[in-house]
Scaffold this motif. Structure first.
Motif, short mmCIF file in Angstrom:
data_model
loop_
_atom_site.label_atom_id
_atom_site.label_comp_id
_atom_site.label_asym_id
_atom_site.label_seq_id
_atom_site.Cartn_x
_atom_site.Cartn_y
_atom_site.Cartn_z
N GLU A 159 40.34 41.51 35.89
CA GLU A 159 39.21 40.61 36.05
C GLU A 159 39.53 39.41 36.95
O GLU A 159 38.65 38.91 37.65
CB GLU A 159 38.74 40.10 34.69
CG GLU A 159 38.19 41.19 33.79
CD GLU A 159 37.77 40.65 32.43
OE1 GLU A 159 37.95 39.43 32.19
OE2 GLU A 159 37.26 41.45 31.61
N PRO A 179 35.82 47.42 40.80
CA PRO A 179 34.53 46.89 40.33
C PRO A 179 34.64 45.88 39.21
O PRO A 179 33.67 45.18 38.92
CB PRO A 179 33.80 48.16 39.87
CG PRO A 179 34.90 49.10 39.46
CD PRO A 179 36.03 48.83 40.41
N THR A 180 35.81 45.77 38.58
CA THR A 180 35.94 44.86 37.43
C THR A 180 36.32 43.44 37.83
O THR A 180 36.17 42.52 37.03
CB THR A 180 37.01 45.39 36.46
OG1 THR A 180 38.27 45.51 37.16
CG2 THR A 180 36.60 46.73 35.89
N ARG A 182 36.34 39.80 38.83
CA ARG A 182 35.33 38.73 38.82
C ARG A 182 35.79 37.50 39.57
O ARG A 182 34.97 36.76 40.11
CB ARG A 182 34.99 38.35 37.36
CG ARG A 182 34.44 39.49 36.52
CD ARG A 182 33.03 39.87 36.95
NE ARG A 182 32.44 40.88 36.07
CZ ARG A 182 32.51 42.17 36.26
NH1 ARG A 182 33.13 42.64 37.34
NH2 ARG A 182 31.94 43.03 35.44
N PRO A 205 33.10 44.37 44.73
CA PRO A 205 31.63 44.22 44.82
C PRO A 205 31.02 43.35 43.74
O PRO A 205 29.90 42.87 43.91
CB PRO A 205 31.14 45.67 44.73
CG PRO A 205 32.23 46.40 44.00
CD PRO A 205 33.50 45.77 44.45
N ASN A 206 31.72 43.14 42.62
CA ASN A 206 31.16 42.34 41.53
C ASN A 206 31.82 40.97 41.42
O ASN A 206 31.75 40.32 40.39
CB ASN A 206 31.30 43.10 40.20
CG ASN A 206 30.41 44.32 40.16
OD1 ASN A 206 29.22 44.24 40.45
ND2 ASN A 206 30.98 45.47 39.82
N GLU A 208 32.48 37.24 41.29
CA GLU A 208 31.63 36.10 40.92
C GLU A 208 32.19 34.77 41.42
O GLU A 208 31.43 33.85 41.69
CB GLU A 208 31.47 36.04 39.39
CG GLU A 208 30.73 37.24 38.81
CD GLU A 208 30.63 37.18 37.31
OE1 GLU A 208 31.16 36.21 36.71
OE2 GLU A 208 30.01 38.09 36.72
N ASN A 233 26.84 39.28 43.74
CA ASN A 233 27.00 38.64 42.44
C ASN A 233 27.79 37.33 42.51
O ASN A 233 28.12 36.75 41.48
CB ASN A 233 27.72 39.59 41.48
CG ASN A 233 26.91 40.84 41.20
OD1 ASN A 233 25.83 40.77 40.62
ND2 ASN A 233 27.40 41.99 41.64
N LYS A 258 23.07 34.85 44.39
CA LYS A 258 23.30 34.26 43.08
C LYS A 258 24.19 33.01 43.12
O LYS A 258 24.62 32.53 42.07
CB LYS A 258 23.91 35.29 42.13
CG LYS A 258 22.97 36.45 41.81
CD LYS A 258 23.57 37.38 40.77
CE LYS A 258 22.63 38.53 40.45
NZ LYS A 258 23.21 39.45 39.43
#
Length: 433
Positions: A159, A179-180, A182, A205-206, A208, A233, A258
């Motif tokens: 993450e 994908p995990t 953040r 891609p995810n 944050e 994201n 976002k």
């Protein structure tokens, strides 16, 4: 002083046993703060004590560790460990690192910062021991980007990834997707070209949170459609000390759908503005953010900033007006400049001085300082009316007041407390014997 080490370096087991032995780390913790592990009988001569007091957060930084040691002993003592700090050691073999972490089944956080990993490649499946790690810190290790990519494939729940101070000037493109992930913390590198940052959007891609301070990123080159797809994201970005010198690069941050928090200080574009101007212009350019440089943007502050933005650009030629100006004029109208009001206290006043002497009234104009006291004014008047300070009484006459003269009898009182204005009068009367 650095602990002694043998020819092959110190082992993880040796250091752990030494630091957390009952003699060096007595059991004085409250419930749940530490775990007492009683291992199975160890071979004769083992450095392991009969019992150790190990916390769930194991800190073994700067201990000269270069090897793992006995796997069985690691498994016996560390089954409960969740966080492990091995920073500033001498680990340079991924096989040794894997021996340690593969025997800590509940490990979620691993810090390998400042270990010499620059020249060491990692073989496929060698990183499987890190499979449960969620937060991995590889700062100042000079670990290769290929190794980083291999690790992301073998850590399925990763993450947070920290890659600061690794001298990256570019990163290789990869078809591997994590994908995990953040949070990516990649400060203090040399990623100046946006083409390198674009690769992060494809690989993570995810994502944050992207922290890219001190990379001197020159510009953001992609258009709206690409940026929306790259970082769909992204909620927080840190671009402190980037090389931006165009407002267009700031405006492009609005294309991250976002984005809520921006940190952007130390860029060439903002150097000529005051602190107030910097913050107001940034807030007005970024209508969707809720935090700027660590401070919450309130609704009231946003409205003030947007109104300031309109007035700031009132004298700009039409062809130089930013796009944001027109949208704000639609919202508030074309505002008039604010009246400039000088609220600073007056420093001087031009007054008329009258002197009663032998039933004759003389008159002169005098400029007086308002920050001086009555006693100091009397000294100034001695050269005008030819009276000593002890032989005069002075009165203040407000030209706009219906009241009569006010005697200025208190020598320590400041003149500005009388609210003296230009054109007011000072009356000097000789004292009678």
């Amino acid at each position: 002083m650095e602990p002694p080490e043998d020819t092959y370096g110190r082992t993880f087991v040796e250091v752990m046993s030494e630091k957390y032995s009952p003699e060096n780390f007595p059991l004085r913790r409250g419930p749940g703060m530490a775990v007492v592990v009683v291992p199975t009988p160890a071979p004769q001569g083992s450095p392991v004590k009969d019992r150790l007091n190990l916390p769930i957060v194991l800190v073994l930084n700067s201990c000269g560790i270069s090897r793992a040691g006995d796997r069985a002993e690691i498994a016996a003592f560390c089954a409960h460990v969740i966080e492990l700090d091995l920073s500033h050691n001498k680990l340079q073999d991924w096989h040794e690192i894997n021996k340690i972490v593969s025997n800590i089944p509940n490990l979620e956080f691993l810090n390998l910062s400042s270990n010499p990993l620059a020249e060491m490649t990692i073989e496929p499946r060698c990183g499987e021991g890190l499979s449960r790690v969620r937060r991995l810190v590889l700062n100042n290790t000079r670990v290769s980007w290929d190794t980083v990519m291999l690790l992301t494939t073998e850590i399925p729940e990763l993450e947070q990834l920290f890659l600061c101070l690794n001298e990256y000037s570019g990163v290789s493109a990869s078809s591997v997707v994590c994908p995990t992930l953040r949070l990516l913390h990649i400060t203090d590198n040399s990623l100046q070209d946006w083409a390198e940052v674009r690769k992060f959007g494809t690989m993570f891609p995810n994502l944050e949170t992207l922290v890219m301070a001190n990379n001197n990123l020159v510009s953001i080159d992609d258009n709206k459609d690409i940026l929306q797809r790259l970082f769909p994201n992204l909620r927080s970005i840190n671009l402190h000390n980037s090389g931006f010198n165009r407002w267009e690069d700031i405006e492009k941050l609005n294309f991250f759908p976002k984005l809520e928090e921006v940190r952007l200080q130390g860029i060439p574009l903002l150097q000529t503005y005051t602190n107030t101007e910097r913050r107001s212009l940034m807030i007005a350019q970024l209508p969707s953010i809720s935090q700027l440089n660590g401070s919450v943007v309130t609704d009231c502050e946003r409205e003030d900033a947007e109104r300031f933005f309109i007035r700031y650009h009132l004298d700009y030629p039409e062809e130089e007006l930013p796009y944001r100006y027109h949208s704000l004029v639609t919202k508030y109208g074309k505002l008039e400049p604010l009246a400039e009001i000088d609220l600073r206290p007056r420093f001087r006043a031009q007054v008329e001085v009258h002197c009663e002497e032998k039933n004759c009234l003389s008159l002169c104009q005098l400029s007086i300082r308002l920050d001086q006291t009555v006693a100091e004014l009397k000294k100034q008047l001695t050269t005008v009316v030819q009276l000593s300070t002890n032989s005069m009484r002075i009165y203040y006459i407000d030209k706009c007041s219906a009241f009569g003269p006010e005697e200025m009898k208190y020598n320590t009182r400041a003149l500005h407390s009388y609210s003296i204005q230009d054109g007011d009068e000072i009356l000097v009367v000789p004292k009678t014997k």
